[in-house]
Design an enzyme around this catalytic site. Structure first.
Site, mmCIF file in Angstrom:
data_model
loop_
_atom_site.group_PDB
_atom_site.id
_atom_site.type_symbol
_atom_site.label_atom_id
_atom_site.label_comp_id
_atom_site.label_asym_id
_atom_site.label_seq_id
_atom_site.Cartn_x
_atom_site.Cartn_y
_atom_site.Cartn_z
ATOM 1 N N GLU A 154 0.810 -1.220 0.000
ATOM 2 C CA GLU A 154 0.000 0.000 0.000
ATOM 3 C C GLU A 154 0.841 1.265 0.000
ATOM 4 O O GLU A 154 1.991 1.258 0.438
ATOM 5 C CB GLU A 154 -0.937 0.024 1.208
ATOM 6 C CG GLU A 154 -0.269 0.250 2.540
ATOM 7 C CD GLU A 154 -1.267 0.536 3.659
ATOM 8 O OE1 GLU A 154 -2.217 1.318 3.458
ATOM 9 O OE2 GLU A 154 -1.080 -0.033 4.757
ATOM 10 N N GLU A 252 -10.745 2.226 7.831
ATOM 11 C CA GLU A 252 -9.486 2.473 8.549
ATOM 12 C C GLU A 252 -9.382 3.978 8.823
ATOM 13 O O GLU A 252 -8.543 4.668 8.264
ATOM 14 C CB GLU A 252 -8.288 1.975 7.734
ATOM 15 C CG GLU A 252 -7.007 1.927 8.560
ATOM 16 C CD GLU A 252 -5.769 1.701 7.704
ATOM 17 O OE1 GLU A 252 -4.884 0.957 8.144
ATOM 18 O OE2 GLU A 252 -5.687 2.284 6.607
#
Length: 278
Positions: A154, A252
């Protein structure tokens, strides 16, 4: 702002932090989620004791939630660290952690493992770090392949010297690892981090949707819940879905108040991943 047909899950390292870590899976289930993800639960321990691992696995199992995603050891994400796998002095920590993380995943049916790349350091060149990063990601992917699982890479934003900032940065690493013989490596498309870094998110989705293996969201500025900032999260998720993405959307974010209050944007009947069509 809920895109139908995309299943949501709760990141219990960011949500329900009002509670001790082992109580969060049960809190997520009580709030309507049947699926969760976690960062590595022991930021100072690549290899925790068996009793600690058993307690974590037991808490997830007792809550009746599915652990869909788990980070490999990445150091202290709340502090100076942002992964270790590309750092020569810490590479062994990542390797020592592999079997522990995958062992948890095997017990809980986890199919996605996030591998934070690591910051740039002064005692190695970017090329040396990227070669080491490729080697360790391929090692992780080969091991995860035994579970039929995917290793995720990521982008990250913020002041840390983390080299993967844009979708193109991540895709270059993913393709490099795949070329090394590890096909089960994918793009964790964190929409907050991409936007916070100033990446062209629309272009990233249009260009790289096929490589997306997981999605995480938060609003910006502030990294709060959807609706607390000004990102077009609903449009981006719809574009991803139209492009063929049907996986999880990880929540998140940092709740601006309590976790439960922060969930007002997501109707309870949409919180269970099983309520979405895969």
């Amino acid at each position: 702002m809920t895109v139908q047909n995309l299943p949501y899950l709760a990141n219990c390292s960011m949500l329900f932090t009002e509670l001790p870590l082992l109580e969060r899976p049960e809190a997520a289930m009580a709030a309507g989620f049947d699926t969760v993800e976690f960062w590595w639960p022991w930021p100072d321990q690549p290899v925790p004791g068996d009793a600690d691992v058993d307690a974590f696995v037991g808490a997830v199992q007792a809550a009746g939630v599915h652990l869909a995603g788990l980070n490999f050891f990445a150091g202290d994400l709340a502090g100076a660290d942002c992964g270790v796998l590309s750092i020569p002095s810490r590479s062994q920590q990542f390797r020592d952690n592999l079997e522990v993380t995958l062992g948890i995943g095997e017990r809980l049916g986890t199919k996605a493992f996030n591998a934070l790349y690591g910051n740039r350091v002064e005692d190695a060149t970017p090329q040396q770090q990227d070669e080491l990063g490729t080697e360790n990601l391929a090692l992780a992917a080969t091991a995860a392949g035994r579970l039929g699982a995917t290793v995720l890479v990521e982008p990250v934003s913020g002041p840390k010297p983390y080299p993967l900032r844009t979708a193109d940065d991540v895709i270059a690493i993913v393709e490099r690892v795949q070329a090394a013989g590890a096909p089960n490596v994918g793009f964790l498309c964190d929409l907050f981090h991409l936007a916070n870094n100033g990446d062209d998110v629309d272009a990233a989705i249009a260009t790289h949707a096929a490589a997306v293996a997981h999605v995480q969201i938060a609003d910006a500025p502030g990294r709060g819940e959807p609706g607390s900032g000004n990102l077009p999260l609903e449009r981006w998720l719809a574009d991803l879905h139209t492009a063929g993405y049907a996986g999880y959307v990880g929540l998140e974010y940092k709740p601006t108040t309590t976790t439960l209050d922060s969930l007002g944007w997501l109707p309870r009947e949409r919180r269970a991943a099983a309520s979405a069509a895969h």
